[in-house]
Scaffold this active site. Sequence first.
Site, mmCIF file in Angstrom:
data_model
loop_
_atom_site.group_PDB
_atom_site.id
_atom_site.type_symbol
_atom_site.label_atom_id
_atom_site.label_comp_id
_atom_site.label_asym_id
_atom_site.label_seq_id
_atom_site.Cartn_x
_atom_site.Cartn_y
_atom_site.Cartn_z
ATOM 1 C CG ASP A 59 -2.169 0.895 0.956
ATOM 2 O OD1 ASP A 59 -2.149 1.683 -0.015
ATOM 3 O OD2 ASP A 59 -3.153 0.818 1.726
HETATM 4 C C1 BGC Z 1 -5.095 3.223 0.228
HETATM 5 C C2 BGC Z 1 -5.274 2.129 -0.814
HETATM 6 C C3 BGC Z 1 -5.195 2.726 -2.184
HETATM 7 C C4 BGC Z 1 -3.875 3.458 -2.337
HETATM 8 C C5 BGC Z 1 -3.670 4.068 -3.705
HETATM 9 C C6 BGC Z 1 -3.897 4.089 -0.036
HETATM 10 O O1 BGC Z 1 -3.904 5.220 0.765
HETATM 11 O O2 BGC Z 1 -5.010 2.621 1.492
HETATM 12 O O3 BGC Z 1 -6.498 1.484 -0.611
HETATM 13 O O4 BGC Z 1 -5.347 1.731 -3.158
HETATM 14 O O5 BGC Z 1 -3.828 4.492 -1.378
HETATM 15 O O6 BGC Z 1 -4.481 5.142 -3.923
#
Ligand code: BGC
Length: 755
Positions: free
Chosen positions: A289
């Site tokens: 993530d």
């Molecule tokens: C979130 C994810 C997301 C990623 C990309 C993160 O802050 O937890 O769910 O896919 O950002 O945007």
Amino acid sequence: MGYKIYSRTKIAGLIFSLLLVLLISCNDKVAEPDKIESRVNQLLTRMTLDEKIGQMTQIDPGFAGGEEQLKKSVRDGRYGSLLNLFGVEKVNEMQKIAIEESRLGIPLLIGRDVIHGYRTIFPIPLGMAASWNPEIVKKAFRISAIECSSQGIKWTFAPMIDITWDPRWGRIAEGCGEDPFLASTLSKAMVEGIQGDDLTDPTAVAACAKHYVGYGFSEAGRDYNTTYISEPVLRNVVLKPFKAAKDAGALTFMSGFNDLNGIPASGNEFTLKEILRKEWGFNGMVVSDWSSISEMISHGFCANEKEAALKALKAGVDMEMSSLTYAGNIKQLLQEGKIDQQMVDEAVKNILRVKFKLGLFENPYTKAEAQKQMLNPDFLDHARKVARESAVLLKNKDKALPLSQKIRSVAVIGPLADSPRDQLGTWVFDGKAENSVTPLTAFKEVLGSEKVNFIKCLQYSRDKKKNDFAKTIALAKKSEAIVYFGGEEWILSGEGQARGEINLPGAQDELINELAKTGKPLIVVIMAGRPLAIGNVLDKADAVLYGWHGGSMAGPALADLIFGKESPSGKLPVTFVKGSGQIPFYYYHNNTGRPATAKSWTPMDSIPVVNPQSSLGYKSFHLDYGFTPLLPFGFGLSYTTFKYSDLSLSSMSMSTSGSITVKASVSNTGEMDADEIVQLYVRDRVGSITRPVKELKGYKRISLAQGKQAQVEFQLSAKDLEFFNGHQNVIEPGEFDIWIGPNSADGLHGEFTIQ
Ligand code: BGC
């Protein structure tokens, strides 16, 4: 004899040809993966270490040092993937640089969060889960993929399948609720919808099962918080929808932000390596993530970026999103012998495999004709259908709903009646408020503008100002019925949007109290990103419809239900609590040694001042809340009534490898054609570890015309009753309860044994 010899030869020849055909056709089947593996391996041998590290790095162009620097980096093979590169022209331009100007011409994988629709926005995933309809959910995700792939997006960070027991957590909106069985069936549907039938089709998009794993258990619902999950809960609950995603062919997984039992998810060898890779045989790609690798430093799990890169790579994270610990440290880690070349190669292979499977090497560009698909009327129709099936009727006193279309006037009141952005919900990057049809617009369409008396009264959901109360009550009084649209603005749920109290924000409860005093039929529609504690609403309103954040077509969908074009049919995918103090409350809890009953509960106000101890029940309850939730999991009313009867089991017992058929009759005994979601629950009475009081093991959405009856049938196998007992997966002989019913609290009861 001669004849026989001839015949034998002929037969042998025939068998030989048959075998050959079989071999060739089998070969054809294995040829594809084999071909991909050999292409992956060949390409790998031509790559420099820098190019390999480049493939393992994903960046948002906004953080790539400006446009020219981004182009140079792509040319130099420094990125394997970009997230949030916006616009098909830009995507094609960047792809062209990767293909034509980088040394090896490896295509970029373009990723974006398309969580519940791209331009056509569907209800938030928690809302979709309330439809208990994998087919329509699958189609919704197919539409999202068609739309986003037309803009060059070939990888979406969905489905989000974190089980949670905590409505304070803002990201409850993005998941499928509390139940592992329901979430698993929907997880499969979502992956199948996103990826489509043929991965090389231009509309196929790689799915990403996230957040692996345990993120939904963030303590106190506070986002990014620590999680502690026992291995039985991990395996019997939290991992289930992820396994379903893997089995459905999800090409990628995302490692989460949270630390799980002391080990951050992005450095967790047990979950990533032992379970995902070894036990499940996953050979796709794991992406971290956003900065979750470098955040292992804040977790106190790594001293610096080098150690973070080491731990993430060792755990099996192939690609790093946003932070640059891989880019900055892998070389040195290799030189120091802390990692070996094979670890890097494995990660790169996992990434390249996804790119080959998606056919990106053959078709890296996005064709212009695909762009016509956006917001197509069929897509909007589907969004309306999904929003309709997602809404849950929670109360309908004296058939307050549906309203007659002949009604002379309706007061449409509230902060969400005409709030196009709010109804879209959280995690909407590309959907536009201008494409939303609000309830107010839909009401005017159905009734004609002159019959709709509209006042917002509260300007937004948190608004505490009561300036417009008097005007609003006057308007309500001169109308035949009141429909109040409230709940939460979109910004109150989603990532980082945790709430401590989950009541209706602002002065909404006070307004509802005043509206109820008018004596007019009061319909309350809640549009929210989480299950709110709406006890007061359920007390005061005549009818309550829970519409979640219903997406682009929330307005017409709710109007369809309110004016009786169709009956509500959604059921709650999550337990509704009376207040935050009851959290966590999930229907599949264990029984405790002192389960409460209505008789044993001591309401706080009933405790005498003198000798108070004597009155206490000493059972598992809250003095103030009691021991039942506000509304049980699986609950949802209809405009018609359903009668359940004649539960039958094909056998009273089965072996540990056997199965039984369970049937019940369901009749539509009311005055309208409608759908019902029939649910099958089981209880394992005694186990080697304590077992839940109920577990969902099957469900079916059936359509029943008024006056009709259907027999609903489920196959239940002993394997469905398997669980992890702390040491291993077991199917334990013993006695079981079984229910078929309309929700987790009611149903026809039977019993059987496993022998
Ligand atoms: C979130 C994810 C997301 C990623 C990309 C993160 O802050 O937890 O769910 O896919 O950002 O945007």
